[in-house]
Design a protein around this motif. Sequence first.
Motif, mmCIF file in Angstrom:
data_model
loop_
_atom_site.group_PDB
_atom_site.id
_atom_site.type_symbol
_atom_site.label_atom_id
_atom_site.label_comp_id
_atom_site.label_asym_id
_atom_site.label_seq_id
_atom_site.Cartn_x
_atom_site.Cartn_y
_atom_site.Cartn_z
ATOM 1 N N HIS A 233 6.164 0.482 -52.320
ATOM 2 C CA HIS A 233 7.058 0.955 -53.373
ATOM 3 C C HIS A 233 6.327 1.107 -54.708
ATOM 4 C CE1 HIS A 233 10.377 2.462 -55.478
ATOM 5 N NE2 HIS A 233 9.922 1.729 -56.470
ATOM 6 N N HIS B 139 14.543 -2.064 -51.012
ATOM 7 C CA HIS B 139 15.467 -0.949 -50.808
ATOM 8 C C HIS B 139 15.008 -0.025 -49.684
ATOM 9 C CE1 HIS B 139 13.211 1.279 -54.281
ATOM 10 N NE2 HIS B 139 12.631 1.496 -53.138
ATOM 11 N N HIS B 140 13.795 -0.263 -49.170
ATOM 12 C CA HIS B 140 13.366 0.508 -47.996
ATOM 13 C C HIS B 140 13.839 -0.151 -46.707
ATOM 14 C CE1 HIS B 140 10.636 3.163 -50.249
ATOM 15 N NE2 HIS B 140 10.576 2.146 -51.064
HETATM 16 CU CU LIG Z 1 10.887 2.403 -52.955
#
Ligand SMILES: [Cu+2]
Lengths: 559, 222
Positions: free
Chosen positions: A257, A306-307
């Motif tokens: 990220h 959030h992945h």
């Molecule tokens: Cu991300």
Amino acid sequence: MSVAIAPEERMARSYLTDGYNLKSWLLTTDHKRIGLLYMVSITLFFFVGGAAATILRLELMTPKGDLIETADAYNRMFTLHGVVMVWFFLIPSIPAVLGNFLVPVMIGARDMAFPKLNLLSWYIFMAGGIIVLATLIAGGVDTGWTFYVPFSSMFSNTFVVPAAAGVFIVGFSSILTGLNIIVTTHTMRCPGMTWDRLPLFVWAQYATSLIMVLATPVLAITVALLAAERIWGVGIFDPRLGGDPILFQHLFWFYSHPAVYIMILPGFGVVSEIIPCFARRPIFGYKFMAGALLAIAFLGFIVWGHHMFVSGQSMYAGFVFSIISFLVAIPSGIKVFNWTATLYKGSIRFDTPMLYALGFIGLFTIGGLTGLILASLAVDVHVHDTYFVVAHFHYIMVGGMVMAYLGGIHFWWPKLTGRMYSEWWGKLSALIVFFGFNLTFFPQFVLGYLGMPRRVYEYTEDYQILHIMSTLGASILAVGYLLPLSYLILSLWFGKHATGNPWSATGLEWQTTSPPPTHNFEETPVVTEAPYAYDPVVAEAEYRASLAEIEERPRVNHT
Amino acid sequence: MSTTHELLQEPPLAEHFDDLEQQHLSAQLGMWIFLATEALFFGGLFCAYTVYRRMHWIEFVVASRELNVAAGAINTAVLLTSSLTMALAVRAAKLRERRWLLIYLAITIVFGAVFLGIKAFEWSEDYERGLVPGSLFTFPFRPEFAGFAEIFFLLYFLMTGLHAIHLIIGIALVATVAGFCARHQYVAQGENLVEMTGLYWHFIDVIWVFLYPLLYLIDVHR
Ligand SMILES: [Cu+2]
């Protein structure tokens, strides 16, 4: 003609004329030459990754697999596209090419703090790149660029270890680049170049570099563990031993990220230079712009989950990751609003770099807002692993970063090479890129929303019309990328000689000659004013005078 | 200029720096950033350790009992002492006492090698007792825990192995710097080099200070 002699004299003592043989390039420690070495290398990788994308898009024109006949081959193709584009183009793109070239010049330094490490980073990059290309020729990898276990560790029959080795190695090249930029920014600034006078481009490279040095080592250990698991047959992520495959995802996204921000923050820096110059206005809210860069870099480290909303991680972790992901919208919003506010009451010119910068703002905004949709827990369950995600991150990475990279290359091309490119072709290709990009990726939002999963090569016929639009757009986009490749190369021989400051821009890089001498400045500059001291009234006249001066220059050297 | 001063030449200044202070600051900052990346590199393993120790704490306790605590303790002492001699070497470089500098660097190398020797002995012992993960792993002591004990030993070998690789690089660095200082009449850039190598050496030491209790001492207090 005195005008005709001046540029030749200047060329005679620039960094480009400081040695002509191969050795003077391959053993150079000049940050500007290393930047150009990177530029040539990543351009190569860009077209390798682009070729893979072309094949993928052609395959997807029809619902049945005809161009690529097996799911296996398709898997290898999109993995190749992802690995090459992420690690061998996007991550080094602006930091290693423009950052390398410009950061020392912009802060009035003679070179990076560690010139030899800088050269070493390019060799490491090439070593990683060659391993990955060899892997591809030998048959490729089918795990996707994310290398998820246990598929990658226990089931895939492809060359996972060599590909992981290539990624591991190339990571050290970005660590070295990041380390160099941080130290250079801290210790090499010229007199008067205080932190609140630092160009936003330098702030952006600095924030990016922090991410590079802090996140990349985690990727290194993660792929090393993956390789260890494959080689010895027992591994940390192996459920038979009580290992947890989800841990791999945590570690991977702890890097990846923030890495997404390695692939956008430098673009912010480029756009923050271009917009004030072509709007002839000081950047709106300088301190907030710099602060927003650091805020995004910091927040980038705490949103990785959030992945993994559908991976089986704790629901409460999902809440927290979702909320923090929303927070990223605040500094991002500051940036978009401040660029827009900079335009207000400006004296705007639509030169090629400006077209790319304006395109960037629009496309980044769409990419960012759809990111919020994906950060919402409930909606993400619906669109997870669909083309909606693919469209979202291509809006950021291609619509954002590639646009910014091209804008930056055009903006500083006179500085890099001492030549002007064809403005007409430049504008035309910027428009083609913008149009082609949207036609390629906007239909993918719709596809994803309708349920088309990513990473499959066959689909039901309802989706075909949208896929055809996307493939058509991709062909237009390809033209948009091949055009600059051609006219920029041609400009090296046929372009007009650039003056030191063809855009009448502020910033130290424009106060030296184009191209700069080997140690950048005849004498160390002293900075006395804040950056972006543009005036929409006066600067306009300066700008016209400067263009007129370029017009008078001969197109070719008569030496 | 006095004659002593001629012997102690100033470190040469690279042409892109303005003065020695700038050059020194850059080297120092660069080294600290590099060490930060190293800390995060090991961080992945420490993270995995934390997660799995919490998931399989009984197996971790049982497995940890099989390690040679005495050998680990001796090694801790050896490595901590080597950090002392390294610090003394840095001091000698600052005072420009070339002879002492070389002596301390040599002692540091010896301590590093002793550490590796003891570690190699431990590993061979582990190998004979069937503690190496993979097809050789038997864990005959408490077979009922063998399943998840294997992941403890996997972490143990990866962490101590990665640490050993760093130590080997550290020894090579110290040897190179010592060779450099021995060849040149005085240290030239040696002072900077010794200081940076010292930072790296202390880092390796600090990693071990964490590894030792996490791997060897889980069950000792009982
Ligand atoms: Cu991300």
